[in-house]
Enzyme design. Structure first.
Site, mmCIF file in Angstrom:
data_model
loop_
_atom_site.group_PDB
_atom_site.id
_atom_site.type_symbol
_atom_site.label_atom_id
_atom_site.label_comp_id
_atom_site.label_asym_id
_atom_site.label_seq_id
_atom_site.Cartn_x
_atom_site.Cartn_y
_atom_site.Cartn_z
ATOM 1 N N TRP A 365 0.207 8.309 -7.971
ATOM 2 C CA TRP A 365 -0.377 9.655 -7.841
ATOM 3 C C TRP A 365 -0.018 10.287 -6.499
ATOM 4 C CZ3 TRP A 365 -5.473 10.879 -5.211
ATOM 5 C CH2 TRP A 365 -5.751 9.951 -4.187
ATOM 6 N N ASP A 366 0.482 9.465 -5.584
ATOM 7 C CA ASP A 366 0.924 9.964 -4.276
ATOM 8 C C ASP A 366 1.788 11.219 -4.463
ATOM 9 O OD1 ASP A 366 0.283 7.183 -4.250
ATOM 10 O OD2 ASP A 366 1.327 6.889 -2.355
ATOM 11 N N GLU A 493 -10.090 2.730 -3.212
ATOM 12 C CA GLU A 493 -9.877 1.427 -3.852
ATOM 13 C C GLU A 493 -10.812 0.346 -3.326
ATOM 14 O OE1 GLU A 493 -5.686 0.581 -3.780
ATOM 15 O OE2 GLU A 493 -5.281 2.174 -5.229
ATOM 16 N N LYS A 605 -11.977 2.809 1.554
ATOM 17 C CA LYS A 605 -10.636 2.599 2.101
ATOM 18 C C LYS A 605 -10.007 3.937 2.484
ATOM 19 C CE LYS A 605 -6.256 0.584 0.388
ATOM 20 N NZ LYS A 605 -5.525 0.249 -0.850
ATOM 21 N N GLN A 606 -10.376 4.976 1.720
ATOM 22 C CA GLN A 606 -9.706 6.282 1.831
ATOM 23 C C GLN A 606 -10.621 7.333 1.216
ATOM 24 O OE1 GLN A 606 -7.152 4.153 -1.221
ATOM 25 N NE2 GLN A 606 -6.305 6.219 -1.319
HETATM 26 C C1 BGC Z 1 -3.606 3.392 -1.904
HETATM 27 C C2 BGC Z 1 -3.324 4.194 -3.151
HETATM 28 C C3 BGC Z 1 -1.856 4.571 -3.154
HETATM 29 C C4 BGC Z 1 -0.988 3.355 -3.034
HETATM 30 C C5 BGC Z 1 0.479 3.687 -2.936
HETATM 31 C C6 BGC Z 1 -2.695 2.205 -1.871
HETATM 32 O O1 BGC Z 1 -2.898 1.487 -0.705
HETATM 33 O O2 BGC Z 1 -4.951 2.954 -1.869
HETATM 34 O O3 BGC Z 1 -4.125 5.362 -3.148
HETATM 35 O O4 BGC Z 1 -1.547 5.252 -4.334
HETATM 36 O O5 BGC Z 1 -1.349 2.656 -1.868
HETATM 37 O O6 BGC Z 1 0.749 4.460 -1.814
#
Ligand code: BGC
Length: 773
Positions: A365-366, A493, A605-606
């Site tokens: 999804w990035d 996550e 985490k984010q």
């Molecule tokens: C992040 C995800 C991301 C993925 C790839 C993960 O560490 O939590 O949101 O899509 O990395 O960049």
């Protein structure tokens, strides 16, 4: 919470506005610098290892990648279950066509013997050329200058070129230059860091070798994914001899060199894969591409490269007055994004671009949520290609939806290369159903910003309808008539498998409503298209009514006591993470705690709620944004590189300008300064794009939604000014922010209506619009 910036092993990169430069070779930094000095064109990625490769200590991945060229292998689960992703796809390195080395009077060059001096290497963002120069003093005292220049052509997608020049400084002698194509055996990466990827490099099988006087080409193939690649070279002169085995060919040029006179070899390399050219025709096409490149010549390719980049920077340049290192970080990011994005409609942008095998070369999804805005506003043609890639995998998403028990609709995979779900950890993979809404959001955003309706008609509407069909199947209307979505994972996550994740519900609501609006638009403006789609995907009026209903009654978890949104139904029931007793070396948490331990706590985490506040900003008041920001910031570790940029933007919006700046500092040089300690595995594409957003969305406050274009700029006190260009609705707008005023200038287009800090302003081509900030 800030942890990542601590004890970073800094790269030795000189601060310059338009490039990166190292002025000594440091084997301890070699792997990191291979990533930073990587060259690419969206298709080919050549890591910045030295031309002589392993003859330099510390060389880690002397690799070349082709975006989307992958191997596959079964995912073996000791405890499997129905519907688990069964096949992983992972990017494999292809043979390296860039290798060059030399010997003097039969004694081969070795960087570890003798002495290296006067070394410098520079990647120039305006020419797209990587230039390296040094003097080698051989163990027997011969001094020789080596100058190599390298490019991966933006204008000829299959072409790389190297010019290798040697000047003896204190002798006359026999010099032979060896130009190679090398296929390296597979190197497995052990370890439990999920960010590294299952396997670095590939294990391609030898299929054929073909050569003529001025041409050499290998054909290699993958074991399982049934793909072939031709790796071929030609030179600007006829070689003295050529030798090969199944892994390597050496093309040798024997010369007598006079003191202080340069001798050189120019090499052209071409990669052709069976993904784009019929297998039987690949070698012929490679030869043809090489002939073209040779005719243009090295200088000609450089000139094309410069012209291409000149055009890019006219559209994309961000200027930061008052901080050269941030300026460098910004342009580094923009340049690498341009190098990383697939633009053939069949490939996308991997989490690590084309700079490494980290995250297996998967697309996430990035792309839609982080990377797309950058391209939308600078290279909308590439933005469209990225979306076309999703359109090209719609059938795979339909198949996945069936596998996941949906009789209708499409479910995009959490991570993939060609379309199938490749995530073997479903709680933080397949469960991130928001991917469907993210893609729909991107389609809508593309439409709003570009005014290009053809994408919607050709693919977009069908994608939006098919993907929105999944939402009603994930939940139900409860006793109060509210629609809930169960057992999903949001972007954060560190929390998994929850009911009513706020981000997911908010994005699903937007998605459902957008689908309904699209039906209305089609029925008014393109009834025949609607009819065609209805028939094709068996779309019924009852379904559309349910979408409308679910959107209107979507549950949005809210905690009245705290006065903020809950990340999910049960979020506030959980204990807070014990931050006070978590030492710095326990971050990132994902490397030090079992997922269940993390999931059981309030810890992020984010951004999750905070990201919804950005993407759907018009649905929340400033006061709400501030309250939510305060709460969630305090429990976010920023263990993901996708975090700081969003916090920077939202801090700017709620008025925390110092925080906005601090978070920007965490993202703007994330790779150049290796702040996450893993840039050796590749750049962080989402964070690079997030840094761009931090300036344009954050400091300048750009928001586009529907017909609206809003700015709300401020100048960070550390800067004298900043300036950038954005494409919006067929206009190219230059925005400059100084201490007390903003200047809007139309570089293309006649008029553009914007809102500046809530005030409607019409920008016209006739004159600059200068307003107070
Ligand atoms: C992040 C995800 C991301 C993925 C790839 C993960 O560490 O939590 O949101 O899509 O990395 O960049």
């Amino acid at each position: 919470m800030h942890h990542n910036a601590q004890h970073s092993s800094h790269s030795h990169i000189a601060v310059e506005p338009w490039g990166i430069r190292e002025s000594s070779f440091d084997s301890a930094q070699a792997a990191l610098h291979e990533t930073l000095f990587c060259l690419g064109n969206g298709q080919i990625g050549v890591r910045g290892a030295q031309e002589e490769g392993e003859l330099w200590a510390g060389t880690m991945q002397n690799d070349v990648f082709i975006n989307g060229f992958y191997e596959s292998e079964p995912i073996v689960y000791p405890e499997a279950a129905y519907g688990f992703a069964h096949t992983n796809q992972f990017i494999v390195r292809v043979p390296n066509v860039t290798g060059m080395t030399f010997s003097i009077d039969g004694i081969p060059f070795d960087a570890n013997l003798g002495r290296i001096s006067d070394y410098s290497r520079q990647l120039d963002f305006q020419t797209g050329v990587l230039t390296r120069s040094f003097v080698w003093t051989s163990p027997s005292g011969q001094k020789i200058r080596i100058l190599s220049e390298r490019l991966v052509s933006f204008t000829h997608m299959s072409i790389v070129a190297v010019r290798y020049a040697l000047t003896p400084l204190n002798f006359t002698g026999d010099i032979s230059i060896t130009s190679s194509i090398t296929n390296l055996p597979r190197a497995l990466m052990a370890g439990d860091d999920p960010r590294v990827g299952a396997s670095l490099g590939g294990s391609l099988d030898y299929i054929a070798f073909e050569s003529s006087e001025d041409f050499a080409a290998f054909t290699h193939g993958t074991h399982h994914s049934d793909l072939k690649v031709v790796s071929s070279v030609t030179h600007d002169q006829t070689p003295t001899r050529l030798a090969h085995d199944e892994q390597q060919t050496n093309v040798v040029f024997a010369k007598i060199a006079e003191a202080n006179q340069a001798i050189s070899v120019v090499k052209f390399g071409a990669y052709i894969t069976s993904q784009t050219v019929d297998s039987d025709d690949m070698t012929r096409v490679a030869k043809h591409s090489l002939d073209t490149a040779k005719t243009i010549g090295f200088d000609g390719l450089v000139a094309e490269q410069e012209a291409y980049l000149n055009e890019f920077w006219l559209n994309a340049n961000v200027e930061i007055g008052g901080d050269d290192s941030l300026q460098q970080g910004m342009r580094f990011g923009q340049f690498h994004l341009l190098q990383s994005a697939g633009r053939d409609g069949k490939t996308n942008i991997a989490a690590k671009g084309v700079t490494g095998a980290g995250y297996d070369g998967h697309y996430f999804w990035d792309t839609e949520i982080y990377v797309l805005p950058f391209f939308l506003h600078t290279r909308p043609d590439i933005a469209r290609r990225l979306l076309e890639y999703r359109a090209s995998t719609l059938d795979a998403a339909r198949a996945r939806a069936r596998e996941m028990s949906h009789t209708k609709g499409a479910l995009y995979p959490w991570r993939t290369i060609t379309g199938p779900e490749c995530s073997s950890y479903f709680p933080a993979g397949t469960a991130q159903y928001h991917i469907n809404a993210d893609i729909a959001y991107a389609v809508r955003q593309y439409n709003d910003v570009t005014d290009d309706r053809s994408f919607l008609l050709e693919h977009g509407a069908e994608m939006v309808f098919e993907t929105t069909r999944i939402w009603p199947a994930l939940g139900r209307f409860d006793e109060q008539g509210q629609f809930g979505i169960y057992t999903v994972t949001g972007p954060d996550e560190y929390t998994a498998l929850v009911n009513n994740n706020l981000f997911t519900n908010a994005m699903a609501r937007h998605h459902l409503q957008y689908a309904v609006n699209l039906v209305a638009w089609l029925s008014k403006d393109h009834p025949e298209k609607l009819h065609e789609l209805r028939t094709k995907i068996d779309l019924t009026s009852e379904e559309i009514a349910i979408w409308q209903d679910a959107a209107a009654h979507m549950k949005m978890p809210f905690d009245a006591k705290r006065g903020i949104h809950a990340q999910d139904d049960a979020f506030f029931e959980k204990p807070l993470w014990d931050f006070a007793n978590t030492p710095r070396d326990k971050y990132p948490l994902l490397l030090n705690f079992h997922p269940l331990v993390i999931y059981r706590h309030q810890v992020c985490k984010q951004p999750d709620v905070v990201l919804a506040l950005l993407l759907l900003g018009h649905e929340f008041s400033v006061e709400q944004k501030k309250r939510n920001y305060d709460y969630y910031e305090a429990i976010t570790t920023h263990d993901s590189s996708l975090s700081s940029c969003i916090f920077s933007i939202m801090a700017a919006e709620v008025g925390y300008t110092d925080k906005a700046y601090d978070y920007f500092m965490q993202t703007a040089r994330l790779d150049v300064d290796n702040l996450h300690h893993n840039t050796q595995h590749g750049v962080h594409a989402a964070a690079l794009a997030g840094s761009w957003m931090s300036v344009v969305y954050g400091f300048a406050g750009l928001r586009t939604f529907g017909k609206q274009v809003k700015f709300s700029p401020f100048l960070p006190k550390q800067w004298t000014h900043y300036q950038f260009n954005v494409r919006i609705k067929n206009c190219l707008l230059q925005v400059r922010i100084d201490k007390s005023e903003a200047t809007y200038r139309l570089l293309e287009g006649a008029t553009l209506d914007i809102e500046h800090k809530g005030m409607p302003v019409q920008i016209t081509a006739a004159q600059d619009t200068v307003v107070r900030i």
